[in-house]
Motif scaffolding. Structure first.
Motif, short mmCIF file in Angstrom:
data_model
loop_
_atom_site.label_atom_id
_atom_site.label_comp_id
_atom_site.label_asym_id
_atom_site.label_seq_id
_atom_site.Cartn_x
_atom_site.Cartn_y
_atom_site.Cartn_z
N LEU A 175 -1.90 3.77 -6.61
CA LEU A 175 -3.57 3.45 -5.95
C LEU A 175 -4.28 4.46 -6.34
O LEU A 175 -5.58 4.34 -6.24
CB LEU A 175 -3.09 3.23 -4.56
CG LEU A 175 -2.25 2.25 -4.02
CD1 LEU A 175 -2.77 2.09 -2.36
CD2 LEU A 175 -2.63 0.92 -4.68
N SER B 122 -6.49 3.84 2.60
CA SER B 122 -5.53 3.28 1.76
C SER B 122 -5.56 1.71 1.77
O SER B 122 -5.46 0.93 0.73
CB SER B 122 -4.05 3.99 1.79
OG SER B 122 -4.17 5.29 1.65
N PHE B 123 -5.37 1.36 3.08
CA PHE B 123 -5.48 0.11 3.36
C PHE B 123 -6.62 -0.97 2.68
O PHE B 123 -6.50 -1.76 1.83
CB PHE B 123 -5.05 -0.63 4.60
CG PHE B 123 -3.98 -0.58 5.40
CD1 PHE B 123 -2.99 -1.37 5.02
CD2 PHE B 123 -3.65 0.28 6.58
CE1 PHE B 123 -1.85 -1.27 5.52
CE2 PHE B 123 -2.65 0.04 7.16
CZ PHE B 123 -1.50 -0.49 6.83
N GLU C 152 0.53 6.85 0.53
CA GLU C 152 -0.15 5.90 -0.15
C GLU C 152 0.83 6.02 -1.62
O GLU C 152 1.06 6.95 -2.16
CB GLU C 152 -1.40 5.68 -0.50
CG GLU C 152 -1.96 6.49 -1.67
CD GLU C 152 -3.67 6.34 -1.85
OE1 GLU C 152 -4.14 5.36 -0.90
OE2 GLU C 152 -4.19 6.68 -2.75
N LYS D 198 -7.96 0.12 0.09
CA LYS D 198 -8.07 -0.20 -1.27
C LYS D 198 -7.32 -1.30 -1.76
O LYS D 198 -7.48 -1.89 -2.68
CB LYS D 198 -7.18 1.00 -1.99
CG LYS D 198 -7.88 2.36 -1.75
CD LYS D 198 -6.88 3.40 -2.68
CE LYS D 198 -7.77 4.81 -2.49
NZ LYS D 198 -6.87 5.82 -3.33
N THR D 199 -6.19 -1.88 -0.90
CA THR D 199 -5.40 -3.08 -1.32
C THR D 199 -5.94 -4.43 -0.81
O THR D 199 -5.39 -5.35 -1.31
CB THR D 199 -4.05 -2.83 -1.00
OG1 THR D 199 -3.90 -2.49 0.24
CG2 THR D 199 -3.38 -1.34 -1.87
N THR E 2 0.84 -1.20 -0.05
CA THR E 2 -0.02 0.15 0.03
C THR E 2 1.00 1.25 0.01
O THR E 2 0.39 2.40 -0.50
CB THR E 2 -1.02 0.20 1.33
OG1 THR E 2 -1.61 -1.22 1.38
CG2 THR E 2 -2.09 1.09 1.33
#
Lengths: 352, 352
Positions: free
Chosen positions: B8, A229-230, B4, A232-233, A95
């Motif tokens: 992303l 952000s976490f 990030e 998203k991944t 990330t």
């Protein structure tokens, strides 16, 4: 013909401690010798057929709400849940770190970091801890995208002072991941840092103090931008229904964990003092393991194993002088000392 | 300040189907309407405190042995277990694709692939299926490191002939990942391909035919060299103790799954025929969902939802003309048809 990525060819996989079965004493992988809360076992047993057949909550919503409340965060948007802390660590790289970026840590530290960093195609940079396992001067001046700090440190069990970690968070340019896998066994923690530092992630695991190693649950606490952000991944449904339910139950019976931790800390004192009496150097550990050094450590490791007592021996520089011993139940530690005294009394000891 | 990775910022996260709760009929995420084997529920309920407190088997050894035997492979070295098929898919990229490489697939296909490919920093290349959901001429001539093929296809439910897939495996330069998430509902499968093609990975999930979506378990079958590469990149303990036990129990009660699949196939026939009578175009599905096209699909989707009946509507090109409907239990399909006839009979239908 090989299909795998070239970068994998040079990565030595992470070696977890052995998981032998049978009539042995297992002091090698820092599991909790005491069972999880009965409420955890109830939560597992009362799972319905529909809980099993339907997809779990994709974002572990209730678990994150309960965790936020327990650890003093405004809401679930400050919490991320991973399939064990291992997944949280790997996802932190995916990330926030581009292949080619540098990741900073100490030596020694949790050996998985290096494997993950190399698998990600990033550069691994370490600074040696001082002889008493403190951060070296100028540690935070290293340029890197991310820094992994284990507090308490693995495998020494030593926790660098909070003020020192604060200074790192203030001066380091990148993200600081404070791995608090063992923080429940320590005198204090940095769990409040995300409120003050936008570049801090606190990692926690349920494998140690909560006795849930078999279920795989880790948490990350950080400001909402980082948590987003976490999200998203992550894999769409990374935490299964059982683990979500068990994690909630464990947090709701926090006193059970605290009782087990108190017992482990008492046994840790006895283990530390007993080993010092036998001539081992043992730094004060704030974790559920201790690192004990003495001449002939490797021979002792082998002889313990012959007697069915598993501790951890590392071949790495500076660590090959000692044994990492998990703080087991009192009976296990009794058996450990009985075997150890026999081995040390044996005249052949230390010759190989 | 954002920490990030730049890559992303342009990735739209995968959108799983809604998971509403309450008194609704859920035909939107292809779960199995029937409960898992009672032996699965027993396996979960009989987990011991020590199973929970100790680390699980790191390589899911017994599960992989049982799976190898069930699916006709020489041994567990032909099998990899992932935390749901989603993890298997993401790991396929991390293990076999470098950032910058190209990954090939069809359009339409399972929409998660594109998200994973972009998160990995790889290039996403698709070739449109023909109007009857077959592979276009020259599909395998595309140069790419990896190809994702869903068989049966999502969301059409159509399975391209085995011979066509064989030809892809023979002529395509890179790895071919055949996603057989729904193969148990199909007339045949490609599960035997890894014996003949060193570049083939077969993906299977326990979320559909085995009714274990809540537990997260996917398998990959491939030659041992490929499986060994997966072992290098996986998280140390990626499958928890509950899921390993449940997966073994599910495979050992294979007949339970087959019975549920037979019921779903019977309902699928009824659903397909009923929709055709109402003027929908429905290709023959070999999956546990059907794709039904008709003017005003979006309006029908909304009106069904107002009545508490959830199906899936995709806004993407070519898919916005239809509804993907999971094959639910017979009573659910009765309710679906009752609502649908009401909606279609309503004079306002199709105006918006």
């Amino acid at each position: 013909m090989s299909f795998e990525r070239a970068l994998l060819r040079d990565v030595a996989p992470y070696m977890p401690g052995e998981q032998p079965t049978g009539d042995i004493i297992k002091l090698n992988t820092n599991e909790n010798p005491y069972p999880p809360s009965p409420r955890v076992m109830e939560a597992i047993a009362s799972l319905s057929a529909q809980d099993v057949s339907r997809y779990p909550n994709a974002v572990s919503q209730r678990l994150r709400e309960v965790a936020a409340e327990r650890y003093g965060f405004p809401g679930p948007e400050w919490v991320f849940a991973g399939n064990g802390m291992d997944e949280v660590l790997a996802m932190t790289l995916r990330t926030f770190v581009d292949p080619g970026d540098t990741v900073l840590s100490t030596y020694p530290t949790y050996s998985l970091y290096e494997v993950l960093v190399k698998l990600h195609g990033a550069e691994w940079l370490t600074a040696d801890l001082t002889d008493d396992y403190q951060l070296p001067e100028g540690f935070a001046d290293n340029k890197a995208r991310l820094c992994f700090l284990t507090r308490p440190n693995a495998p020494s069990g030593v926790a660098v002072p909070r003020e020192v970690v604060e200074q790192v968070c203030e001066t380091f340019d990148g993200l600081v991941f404070i791995d608090e896998a063992y923080a429940d066994f320590a005198n204090d923690s940095c769990i409040d840092f995300p409120h003050r530092y936008p570049n801090v992630i606190i990692g926690r695991t349920f494998s140690k103090s909560f006795s849930l190693a078999g279920l795989r649950l880790g948490l990350a606490f950080a400001n909402p931008e980082i948590i987003e952000s976490f999200m998203k991944t992550k894999d769409s449904y990374n935490i299964n229904a059982v683990t979500q339910a068990a994690g909630i139950a464990a947090l709701e019976d926090y006193a059970h964990m605290e009782t087990n931790v108190a017992r482990i800390k008492a046994t840790r004192r006895r283990l530390t003092e007993g080993l010092r009496e036998l001539g081992f150097a043992v730094p004060d550990s704030e974790s559920n393991y201790i690192f004990a050094s003495r001449e002939g450590a490797r021979g002792i490791f082998k002889r313990l194993k012959e007697r069915g007592i598993f501790v951890r021996y590392f071949h790495e520089r500076g660590l090959d002088v000692g044994l990492r011993i998990s703080v087991g139940a009192d009976g296990e530690i009794d058996a450990f000392f009985a075997a150890l005294e026999e081995i040390i009394g044996d005249s052949k000891f230390g010759r190989e």
